[in-house]
Design a protein around this motif. Sequence first.
Motif, PDB file in Angstrom:
ATOM      1  N   ALA A  37       1.023  -1.200   0.187  1.00  0.00           N
ATOM      2  CA  ALA A  37      -0.086   0.002   0.004  1.00  0.00           C
ATOM      3  C   ALA A  37       0.898   1.179   0.085  1.00  0.00           C
ATOM      4  CB  ALA A  37      -0.717  -0.062   1.311  1.00  0.00           C
ATOM      5  N   ASN A  38       2.200   1.227   0.522  1.00  0.00           N
ATOM      6  CA  ASN A  38       2.920   2.339   0.714  1.00  0.00           C
ATOM      7  C   ASN A  38       4.398   1.656   0.538  1.00  0.00           C
ATOM      8  OD1 ASN A  38       1.708   4.674   3.239  1.00  0.00           O
ATOM      9  ND2 ASN A  38       1.241   4.532   1.069  1.00  0.00           N
ATOM     10  N   HIS A  51       1.329  21.217   2.901  1.00  0.00           N
ATOM     11  CA  HIS A  51       1.643  20.303   2.044  1.00  0.00           C
ATOM     12  C   HIS A  51       0.604  19.224   1.636  1.00  0.00           C
ATOM     13  CE1 HIS A  51       5.512  17.663   1.389  1.00  0.00           C
ATOM     14  NE2 HIS A  51       4.536  17.249   0.883  1.00  0.00           N
ATOM     15  N   ALA A  52       0.537  19.486   0.215  1.00  0.00           N
ATOM     16  CA  ALA A  52      -0.606  18.428  -0.572  1.00  0.00           C
ATOM     17  C   ALA A  52      -0.088  16.868  -0.716  1.00  0.00           C
ATOM     18  CB  ALA A  52      -1.069  19.233  -1.729  1.00  0.00           C
ATOM     19  N   LEU A  53      -0.914  16.305  -0.406  1.00  0.00           N
ATOM     20  CA  LEU A  53      -0.914  14.847  -0.388  1.00  0.00           C
ATOM     21  C   LEU A  53      -1.617  14.579  -1.640  1.00  0.00           C
ATOM     22  CD1 LEU A  53       1.109  12.791   0.475  1.00  0.00           C
ATOM     23  CD2 LEU A  53      -0.642  11.974   2.167  1.00  0.00           C
ATOM     24  N   LEU A  54      -1.143  14.172  -3.158  1.00  0.00           N
ATOM     25  CA  LEU A  54      -2.060  14.100  -4.216  1.00  0.00           C
ATOM     26  C   LEU A  54      -2.094  12.710  -4.637  1.00  0.00           C
ATOM     27  CD1 LEU A  54      -1.539  17.281  -6.412  1.00  0.00           C
ATOM     28  CD2 LEU A  54      -3.608  16.364  -5.709  1.00  0.00           C
ATOM     29  N   THR A 223       3.572  23.020  -0.860  1.00  0.00           N
ATOM     30  CA  THR A 223       4.348  21.894  -1.518  1.00  0.00           C
ATOM     31  C   THR A 223       3.454  20.788  -2.020  1.00  0.00           C
ATOM     32  OG1 THR A 223       5.781  22.531   0.414  1.00  0.00           O
ATOM     33  CG2 THR A 223       6.281  20.369  -0.892  1.00  0.00           C
ATOM     34  N   ALA A 224       3.411  20.049  -2.815  1.00  0.00           N
ATOM     35  CA  ALA A 224       2.700  18.785  -3.051  1.00  0.00           C
ATOM     36  C   ALA A 224       3.591  17.653  -3.293  1.00  0.00           C
ATOM     37  CB  ALA A 224       1.873  19.001  -4.359  1.00  0.00           C
ATOM     38  N   THR A 225       3.186  16.605  -2.540  1.00  0.00           N
ATOM     39  CA  THR A 225       3.873  15.209  -2.905  1.00  0.00           C
ATOM     40  C   THR A 225       2.808  14.451  -3.625  1.00  0.00           C
ATOM     41  OG1 THR A 225       5.272  15.244  -1.080  1.00  0.00           O
ATOM     42  CG2 THR A 225       4.701  13.033  -1.850  1.00  0.00           C
ATOM     43  N   ILE A 226       3.022  13.787  -4.571  1.00  0.00           N
ATOM     44  CA  ILE A 226       2.267  13.029  -5.487  1.00  0.00           C
ATOM     45  C   ILE A 226       2.453  11.753  -5.233  1.00  0.00           C
ATOM     46  CG2 ILE A 226       1.708  12.503  -7.859  1.00  0.00           C
ATOM     47  CD1 ILE A 226       2.902  15.582  -7.636  1.00  0.00           C
ATOM     48  N   LYS A 232       5.963   7.115  -4.048  1.00  0.00           N
ATOM     49  CA  LYS A 232       6.001   8.421  -4.332  1.00  0.00           C
ATOM     50  C   LYS A 232       6.471   8.717  -5.595  1.00  0.00           C
ATOM     51  CE  LYS A 232       9.014  11.992  -2.723  1.00  0.00           C
ATOM     52  NZ  LYS A 232       9.868  12.546  -1.736  1.00  0.00           N
ATOM     53  N   ILE A 233       5.809   9.580  -6.492  1.00  0.00           N
ATOM     54  CA  ILE A 233       6.287  10.036  -7.820  1.00  0.00           C
ATOM     55  C   ILE A 233       7.150  11.314  -7.818  1.00  0.00           C
ATOM     56  CG2 ILE A 233       5.500  10.944 -10.072  1.00  0.00           C
ATOM     57  CD1 ILE A 233       4.917   7.730  -9.286  1.00  0.00           C
ATOM     58  N   GLN A 234       6.803  12.270  -6.873  1.00  0.00           N
ATOM     59  CA  GLN A 234       7.526  13.535  -6.965  1.00  0.00           C
ATOM     60  C   GLN A 234       6.996  14.339  -5.845  1.00  0.00           C
ATOM     61  OE1 GLN A 234       7.693  15.465 -10.913  1.00  0.00           O
ATOM     62  NE2 GLN A 234       8.946  17.008  -9.875  1.00  0.00           N
ATOM     63  N   THR A 235       7.917  15.303  -5.321  1.00  0.00           N
ATOM     64  CA  THR A 235       7.446  16.437  -4.385  1.00  0.00           C
ATOM     65  C   THR A 235       7.824  17.566  -5.220  1.00  0.00           C
ATOM     66  OG1 THR A 235       7.995  15.249  -2.488  1.00  0.00           O
ATOM     67  CG2 THR A 235       7.909  17.683  -2.502  1.00  0.00           C
ATOM     68  N   CYS A 236       6.822  18.492  -5.272  1.00  0.00           N
ATOM     69  CA  CYS A 236       7.266  19.724  -6.181  1.00  0.00           C
ATOM     70  C   CYS A 236       6.454  20.884  -5.756  1.00  0.00           C
ATOM     71  CB  CYS A 236       6.584  19.602  -7.595  1.00  0.00           C
ATOM     72  SG  CYS A 236       4.685  19.231  -7.633  1.00  0.00           S
ATOM     73  N   ASN A 237       6.636  22.091  -6.167  1.00  0.00           N
ATOM     74  CA  ASN A 237       5.868  23.311  -5.944  1.00  0.00           C
ATOM     75  C   ASN A 237       4.460  23.356  -6.825  1.00  0.00           C
ATOM     76  OD1 ASN A 237       4.649  25.838  -5.531  1.00  0.00           O
ATOM     77  ND2 ASN A 237       6.500  26.920  -5.406  1.00  0.00           N
ATOM     78  N   PRO A 238       3.343  23.395  -6.143  1.00  0.00           N
ATOM     79  CA  PRO A 238       2.437  22.901  -7.226  1.00  0.00           C
ATOM     80  C   PRO A 238       1.848  24.422  -7.998  1.00  0.00           C
ATOM     81  CG  PRO A 238       1.369  23.047  -4.895  1.00  0.00           C
ATOM     82  CD  PRO A 238       2.848  22.905  -4.802  1.00  0.00           C
ATOM     83  N   ARG A 239       2.508  25.446  -7.218  1.00  0.00           N
ATOM     84  CA  ARG A 239       2.105  26.739  -8.077  1.00  0.00           C
ATOM     85  C   ARG A 239       2.809  26.939  -9.211  1.00  0.00           C
ATOM     86  NH1 ARG A 239       2.234  28.716  -2.315  1.00  0.00           N
ATOM     87  NH2 ARG A 239       0.051  28.552  -1.561  1.00  0.00           N
TER      88      ARG A 239
END
Lengths: 529, 363
Positions: A37-38, A51-54, A223-226, A232-239
């Motif tokens: 699952a993780n 911090h978004a978890l997308l 911040t967003a972690t996808i 985990k695919i990536q952590t980025c700045n969603p803006r």
Amino acid sequence: MQAHQRMLDPTPNGLHSGESPLLKTVGLTKRYGDFLANDSIDIDVWPKEIHALLGENGAGKSTLVKAIYGLIQPSAGEIRWQGEPIVLSGPSEARSRGIGMVFQHFSLFDNLTVAENVALGLDGKESFKDMSARLEQVSRTYGLPLDPGREVWQLSVGERQRIEIVRALMQNPRFLILDEPTAVLTPQEADQLFVVLERLKTEGRAILYISHKLEEVKRLCDTATILRGGKKIQTCNPRQETAASLARMMVGGEIREVKAAAGRQTTIPRLVVNDLSLAPDEAHGVRLEHISFELKGGEILGIAGVAGNGQDELFAALSGERPSKDPGTIVIEGIAAGHLSITKRRKLGAAFVPEERLGHGTAPRMKLSENALLTGHAASGMVNHGFIDTAATLKTVDKATETFDVRKAKRDPEAASLSGGNLQKFIVGREILRNPAVLVVSQPTWGVDAGAAAVIRQALLDLAAAGAAVLVTSQDLDELTEIADRIAVMFHGRLSAPLAASEATREKLGLLMGGSSLEPKEAAHAVGA
Amino acid sequence: MQLVLEKRTERSNTIALVSPLIAIGLTIVTMTILFAILGKNPFLALQAYFIAPLTDSYSLQEIAVKATPLVMIAIGLSLCYLANAWNIGAEGQFLIGAVAGSWIAVKTQGTDAGAWVLPAMLVLAAVAGALYALIPAICKVKFGASEILTSLMLVYVADLFLDYLVRGPWRDPHGFNFPTTAEFDPVATVPLLIEGGRLHLGSIIALLVVAAAAILLGRTIKGFEIRVVGAAPRAARFGGFNANQLIILTFAVSGALAGLAGIIEVAGPVGHLQPGISPGYGFTAIIVAFLGRLNPLGILIAGLFLALTFIGGEQAQIAMKIPLDVTKVFQGILLFYVLACDSLILYRFKLVVPNRQVTRGAG
């Protein structure tokens, strides 16, 4: 073990602990049987950060936050709180360290008051009176108005969420997890929530914000972690990303674009509802009041609204699961059907897709072929003189599988073994293959992955293009504006006049969802009922 | 290390077949211990129970005779249970069927009534059993009364009613004051299959009932309706099936089958109406229904197996002085294990190593 003895600074001001993140996971892994699952997830959440978890459903967002909140134990990897590895024995230890969480599904007792509910959720040593006073103070400070003495069943969904947020804030968390908080809010309520979250951020707290609404994340989060498929695919700045680029990361490819056929013609009225009123059949249910609309062939009518405003009751009335005494209230294909059973309505050419996939739309432990028979026995030639034509039921399964790309392990598995998206494709397919004149569908893409959602929306558009009348109830405004020709809003058991999709702005829909009227004269004070 | 039950993604068909066998195995282990505690040689006791009855023709026929009412009643009960209607009162419906059918036998006694007597008895018994079962069904549907309680309580009403009849109005005047009717006339008796044997026509009827139930459940929309109402009530309502109608229907059918079994028992092996015509067939059939996985063929096999325990119990009593009540203990333990093993169909055992250690090991 040392971490246990460390005293926590109760004020949120002393949070700037230099270079280390407030919370960090290192290689966090959760395994269920053979299923990961993780899969070795690293994230850093800093103070003063939202911090978004997308991720899509099943991407592993919930598993990750449950591990952080101490609800489940990771199989491997560790959680570091202010730089120190910790092992959480459970949510109460997480709370005592300063980790709070607001769940998507509220855990409130309907028949207790706001204050009683909050008291039950606290590890309380203070008196009820002190607690009530603090409740009022917290709710005033953060602009989350609540009346401690009201019973929960009288409150709207937005107000119930406020209770959960205030309850979490009363423990003065440094780190707050919110699981899809805007899913149940009107756009205006969501805006109010964002103001509160911004304020919590400036106080130095960190927020982990689970969502799959991209615009919202771009607006609110630093911040967003996808996550995708547990990784985990990536952590980025969603803006700095576009909604499309975030969606690509979430889905792992392009999402098929949904297109309406050009020049759709509307034909005769196929579903007409005349002044339908229906008393609720259970305590705290919603009374339907004077609902009227007309739906023509070739048309998709969307019904928006916050959950619990009578959508379920309307579905039951339209499907015939709760027939009404007055035949004329519901007219299907020109025939008064208000008193008819669901089977007779199906024979008139109506088809229905309920919100709950398992247990309502399908019998979970029965095979797909049997679930095809569940709604197909009425009018699809699956029954001869009382005997089941097994070949015909299997043919429906095969056809739905092929047409709607249902992925499954074998030809005819149990309904419960399919993923949400695939089961929903099967259910929608099962109904569409019957060539219905009228399709009533509730939350067609709730909890469904983006790929399946696109397939389902396209199928609804194609069905309308073929001349059927389609009624879609959804809480997802983006979905409704994407596919509906007209949108009406349900509030407290009443249905607003439909707006043409081109005029139905989020603003207007939001006002209607909150119970306001669009007429300028009344708009000032028409809130509530 | 920790043993947990984990939900399976799909029901295991292998376990569905094997679970009754596991249950029987566990029951035998438990009984072995019990026999040892009673001071009996467990090996000999088990032999008396399970092997000896299979070695002579008389016992084999007797097993079929005992299995006949068990299977007929259990088939009816399985329809109820599949539809989530809990008929616990088959024993009462059995007795009422026996009484109603016997009424014709008693009234035609000594007259030159023709071959119509037995068919009429069978029909009347089935109708009476069905009507008696409809009492709890209608109370359930109209007033929401628990059918478990009402159907069970009606067992005692039926029992005492039968008792009254054979001690009062229907008592055989030449019966030395025993509470029994006179022996039924030949036209009111279920014919034997083999002259001088025990096997009678009722066993054929039971086989027909099994076949009919298999077709009903496997091939017809009504059978599907019964299964889906029990398995997923809300989905069934969405499918357009009426749960209340099915409660009425399944209760009526199971009452009819129990009533039929009752008159066949009285007009067959017993030959007259008396108290104690049933060694608890109506209750043992509940075990048969579950041991047979509510499946018609399974019920046939389970019925034969439980009949074996009745015969074996008698043999063990004669040969080893083991009390007959041990048979009931055996049946109770068996039901307990059957229900417990059923959870393995949807769940599996799993050994879990506590996660903390793993976390520390990795960290």
